[in-house]
Design a protein around this motif. Structure first.
Motif, PDB file in Angstrom:
ATOM      1  N   THR A  34      41.146  35.709  44.970  1.00 40.76           N
ATOM      2  CA  THR A  34      40.353  36.281  43.887  1.00 40.76           C
ATOM      3  C   THR A  34      41.140  37.260  43.019  1.00 40.76           C
ATOM      4  OG1 THR A  34      38.373  36.033  45.263  1.00 40.76           O
ATOM      5  CG2 THR A  34      38.216  37.500  43.372  1.00 40.76           C
ATOM      6  N   GLY A  35      42.021  38.056  43.603  1.00 39.28           N
ATOM      7  CA  GLY A  35      42.719  39.075  42.826  1.00 39.28           C
ATOM      8  C   GLY A  35      43.648  38.535  41.763  1.00 39.28           C
ATOM      9  N   SER A  42      47.381  39.769  50.732  1.00 39.15           N
ATOM     10  CA  SER A  42      46.637  40.931  50.236  1.00 39.15           C
ATOM     11  C   SER A  42      47.403  42.232  50.409  1.00 39.15           C
ATOM     12  CB  SER A  42      45.287  41.026  50.948  1.00 39.15           C
ATOM     13  OG  SER A  42      45.468  41.279  52.333  1.00 39.15           O
ATOM     14  N   MET A  47      45.831  46.372  44.499  1.00 40.14           N
ATOM     15  CA  MET A  47      44.392  46.414  44.270  1.00 40.14           C
ATOM     16  C   MET A  47      43.671  46.439  45.603  1.00 40.14           C
ATOM     17  SD  MET A  47      43.971  42.416  43.080  1.00 40.14           S
ATOM     18  CE  MET A  47      45.436  42.511  42.036  1.00 40.14           C
ATOM     19  N   ILE A  49      41.311  44.635  47.832  1.00 40.30           N
ATOM     20  CA  ILE A  49      40.702  43.344  48.071  1.00 40.30           C
ATOM     21  C   ILE A  49      40.748  43.059  49.562  1.00 40.30           C
ATOM     22  CG2 ILE A  49      42.867  42.146  47.502  1.00 40.30           C
ATOM     23  CD1 ILE A  49      41.089  39.775  46.566  1.00 40.30           C
ATOM     24  N   GLU A 136      35.669  36.867  50.036  1.00 37.96           N
ATOM     25  CA  GLU A 136      36.562  37.891  49.511  1.00 37.96           C
ATOM     26  C   GLU A 136      35.784  38.904  48.678  1.00 37.96           C
ATOM     27  OE1 GLU A 136      40.427  34.884  49.129  1.00 37.96           O
ATOM     28  OE2 GLU A 136      39.792  36.080  47.390  1.00 37.96           O
ATOM     29  N   LEU A 138      36.557  41.884  45.995  1.00 39.21           N
ATOM     30  CA  LEU A 138      37.494  42.568  45.104  1.00 39.21           C
ATOM     31  C   LEU A 138      36.785  43.744  44.458  1.00 39.21           C
ATOM     32  CD1 LEU A 138      40.173  42.739  43.464  1.00 39.21           C
ATOM     33  CD2 LEU A 138      39.144  41.128  41.841  1.00 39.21           C
ATOM     34  N   ARG A 139      37.381  44.934  44.579  1.00 39.53           N
ATOM     35  CA  ARG A 139      36.834  46.126  43.939  1.00 39.53           C
ATOM     36  C   ARG A 139      37.868  46.703  42.986  1.00 39.53           C
ATOM     37  NH1 ARG A 139      37.728  45.634  49.178  1.00 39.53           N
ATOM     38  NH2 ARG A 139      38.096  47.832  49.630  1.00 39.53           N
ATOM     39  N   SER A 143      38.758  43.681  38.837  1.00 40.89           N
ATOM     40  CA  SER A 143      37.513  42.904  38.746  1.00 40.89           C
ATOM     41  C   SER A 143      37.199  42.538  37.302  1.00 40.89           C
ATOM     42  CB  SER A 143      36.348  43.705  39.340  1.00 40.89           C
ATOM     43  OG  SER A 143      36.605  44.075  40.672  1.00 40.89           O
TER      44      SER A 143
END
Length: 711
Positions: A34-35, A42, A47, A49, A136, A138-139, A143
């Motif tokens: 996702t990132g 990761s 980031m 995630i 997943e 993601l923050r 995003s």
């Protein structure tokens, strides 16, 4: 309730007790997508995630809601409403906390297909946890590369079918006459890989007037052409008939009897009928070793018929919309992306460039929920319109490691969201309330990671975010004497900052820590919310800042410890007015109160924590764990006059897995809320009638029996 229909892997082999760290549970660096839209470690991303594996999603869990395991992710809160008429409420760093129903402010995806509509509203009801390989989370700033309403991104991925044809099934029984049955099939035949799952859920519900039935299906079929090229079909279905809605409780009702239905729920037989079908094709074509083209297309339909508890008196105003809402939706979209991988100055570089188009059309009707003295039925037509929203986006994202110590990642997205409402309810005395609105924004983001040592990475990132109002938030104007959509709402825009560290503690533990700050202008807040009729307004600026931390550690003798902690301060920086009592009309200054600067944003827990101690004994295929969850108090309205109290829950799970020739058998028992605490599991933010509270379940149990056969 849950079923592990197909085993992810054979039962673990016995190992000497002194060497059990070789089979530890800790995932040092999960691979995520996702990132960066590419498979990446990761640990090496600048980031926040995290991923919850399919094994964790199914280990002694109900597999009904993401709320079962999302507490493992710092910065993320998913409240289980214990109300299947309303979808989960997902909050990421305070984004999405105000959602009255469904998910907004956080983008949802399933295998790359958006589960959030172009206006930002989404649902998780079709997420299939039986067949998930991982989810997943993601923050933070990155995003925003997913467009409108991306305060965070939650994406579920379907696992591939096993090498051999495998058929599995399971049945689970639990408290409140809950039963869940599941059947799965998967395998590989030459270049064709496939996974299918169907499950059925029925429950009387913990609360009165909360029984529900739900049938879901999921399919993933992939054909590999070779040369890094494939075509994947992904399909989902949901059928949820006559699902009762117990509504929220006020504080007095919650203290008296948390299992009771809310005011007028049974009187109006509040309920929802819901259907959802969608399918998508994902084509990946490898041009050469350096270039790949990705084309995604999807289409779906959704039908929602909701009976609310709005009194006939409140429906007397012009074009109120009635107490019955019917939405017939068509939605679809496409995403075209080109990815290039090469070297720059002798170091690896990757670039992704794409365009994205999504559209949603709702035929929306509203009816009175009475005929004469008969309540809870579809009465006279009160609202009739066709609402369309679409987005057209362009985006680019690049990563480059200039040397072995530095990693740079940056991206930008331009988003244009167009709303169009065509009013068909034009009668004598009622004007044409059709209208349009268009919002656009460019959201850049950049991050830098520095490899301090072989075991420690530090990073910093920053970016901008963009969140339009949804059609639900536009549905009514703050001046309740005026009809039509509230096109005066402006999008909120945010500036996001994050600093973090990811480090290995020895060879069997991982620690992640992140500090973040978010400044938002034109925050969208509730103006008034009474009897199911919510109107929204912009309210100046707000600020969120906080700290996230997680620790995953493999211990000796088969033990594993995992913990996550979040501290967040979320408050308004400008004063604004809101309705505080009924009758209420902001346009006329009736029932109005002032929200002071410094007031806390409702629905956001100042601190939350999760801790789990698990143990596996491989020779017997046995595993067990104690889970502890904590949430601090949270305000339930903008005036900060009421709070949902803090709570701590302790849960236990345990189970066995056996491998008997080609059979894999599994049994588990789960007990939630061991100490039988009364608590509020979800908050209905800003309900002007004071029905803020949705109770969590008392002590409850779940028993699961599962089997699969490999041909």
């Amino acid at each position: 309730m849950a079923s592990t229909a197909m085993a992810d892997s054979p039962a673990p082999e016995a190992t000497p007790e002194g060497n059990d760290l070789a089979n530890r549970n800790v995932v040092i660096a999960p691979v995520v997508v996702t990132g960066t839209r590419q498979e990446t470690n990761s640990f090496d991303l600048p980031m926040s995630i995290d991923a919850v594996s399919g094994e964790t999603l199914r280990d002694g869990q109900a597999q009904i809601n993401l709320s079962e395991t999302a507490a493992r992710i710092p910065g993320v809160n998913i409240g289980n409403r214990n109300n299947y008429a309303q979808d989960l409420a997902i909050s990421t760093r305070g984004f999405g906390a105000r959602s009255a129903f469904g998910v907004r402010g956080v983008r949802l995806y399933a295998d790359g297909i958006p589960m959030s509509m172009p206006d930002g509203q989404g649902q998780t009801g079709t997420f299939n946890l039986d067949s998930a390989s991982r989810v997943e989370f993601l923050r933070g700033p990155f995003s925003a590369l997913y467009g409108n309403s991306s305060g965070g991104v939650v994406q579920i991925f379907t696992k591939d079918g096993p090498p051999d044809l495998t058929i599995g099934g399971g049945v689970e029984f639990g408290s409140y006459n809950t039963q869940r049955d599941s059947l799965s099939l998967g395998g590989q035949g030459g270049p064709l890989n496939y996974t299918f799952n169907a499950n059925h859920l029925s429950t009387d519900g913990y609360r009165q007037h909360s029984d529900a039935t739900r049938d879901t299906g999921h399919a993933k079929v992939r054909y590999d052409f070779g040369g890094n090229s494939s075509l994947t079909l992904i399909a989902d279905s949901l059928n949820q008939p006559d699902t009762k809605d117990p509504l929220g409780l006020d504080k007095t009702q919650f203290k008296q009897d948390p299992k009771q239905a809310g005011t007028d729920a049974e009187k109006f037989n509040t309920r929802v009928n819901r259907r959802h079908q969608q399918a998508g094709l994902d084509w990946e074509y490898g041009i050469d070793d350096h270039n790949q083209v990705h084309v995604l297309g999807y289409y779906g339909t959704r039908y929602n018929l909701q009976f609310q508890s709005i009194s006939p008196t409140l429906q007397a105003s012009p074009k109120h919309g009635g107490g019955v809402a019917e939405i017939d939706r068509d939605f679809g979209g496409t995403d075209l992306r080109w990815t290039h991988k090469n070297t720059l100055a002798g170091q690896p570089v990757s670039l992704s460039v794409g365009i994205n188009y999504d559209t949603m059309t709702d035929d929306r009707k509203g009816y009175e929920n009475f005929i004469g003295s008969l309540l809870g039925v579809k009465g006279a037509l009160r609202r009739d319109e066709t609402d369309t929203v679409s987005n057209f986006d362009q985006y680019a994202q690049a990563s480059w490691d200039p040397n072995k110590n530095w990693s740079l990642t940056a991206g930008v997205r331009h988003t244009r969201v167009h709303f169009d409402s065509n009013d068909h309810y034009i009668r004598t005395g009622n004007l044409d309330d059709s209208g349009t609105a268009t919002y656009s924004a460019t959201t850049p983001v950049a991050g830098v990671l520095y490899r301090l040592t072989e075991q420690t990475n530090v990073y910093v990132n920053a970016g901008k975010g963009f969140e339009t109002p949804t059609f639900v938030e536009m549905a009514y104007r703050p001046d309740l004497t005026k009809a039509g959509l509230n096109f005066d709402l402006k999008p909120s825009k945010s500036r996001n900052y994050e600093v973090g560290v990811k480090t290995m503690l020895g060879d069997s533990a991982r620690l992640n820590v992140a500090w973040f700050k978010i400044d938002t202008d034109d925050e969208i807040v509730i103006a008034t919310n009474q009897s199911g009729r919510a109107a929204y307004q912009n309210a100046g600026s707000s600020e969120r800042h906080g700290l996230e931390a997680s620790l995953d550690a493999a211990l000796a003798h088969g033990f594993n410890f995992y913990s996550a902690y979040t501290w967040i301060s979320a408050e308004y920086r400008d004063t604004f007015t809101t309705c505080s009592e009924t009758p209420c009309n902001l346009g006329k200054g009736l029932g109005v109160a002032t929200v002071d600067s410094g007031n806390k944003i409702p629905g956001v827990y100042r601190s939350s924590a999760y801790a789990e101690l698990s143990w596996k004994y491989a020779p017997l295929g046995f595993s067990t764990a104690f889970e502890t969850r904590y949430n601090s108090k949270a305000y339930v309205n903008d005036l900060n006059t009421e709070t949902a109290a803090s709570y701590t829950l302790v849960n236990w799970r345990g189970g066995f897995t056996q491998q008997v020739q080609q059979w894999t058998l599994a049994e588990f028992l789960r007990v939630d809320n061991i100490f039988d605490k009364n608590y509020v599991s979800s908050i209905r933010v800003g309900d002007l009638n004071g029905r803020y509270y949705e109770p969590g379940t008392p002590r409850s149990w779940l028993l699961g029996l599962n089997a699969s056969y490999r041909f």
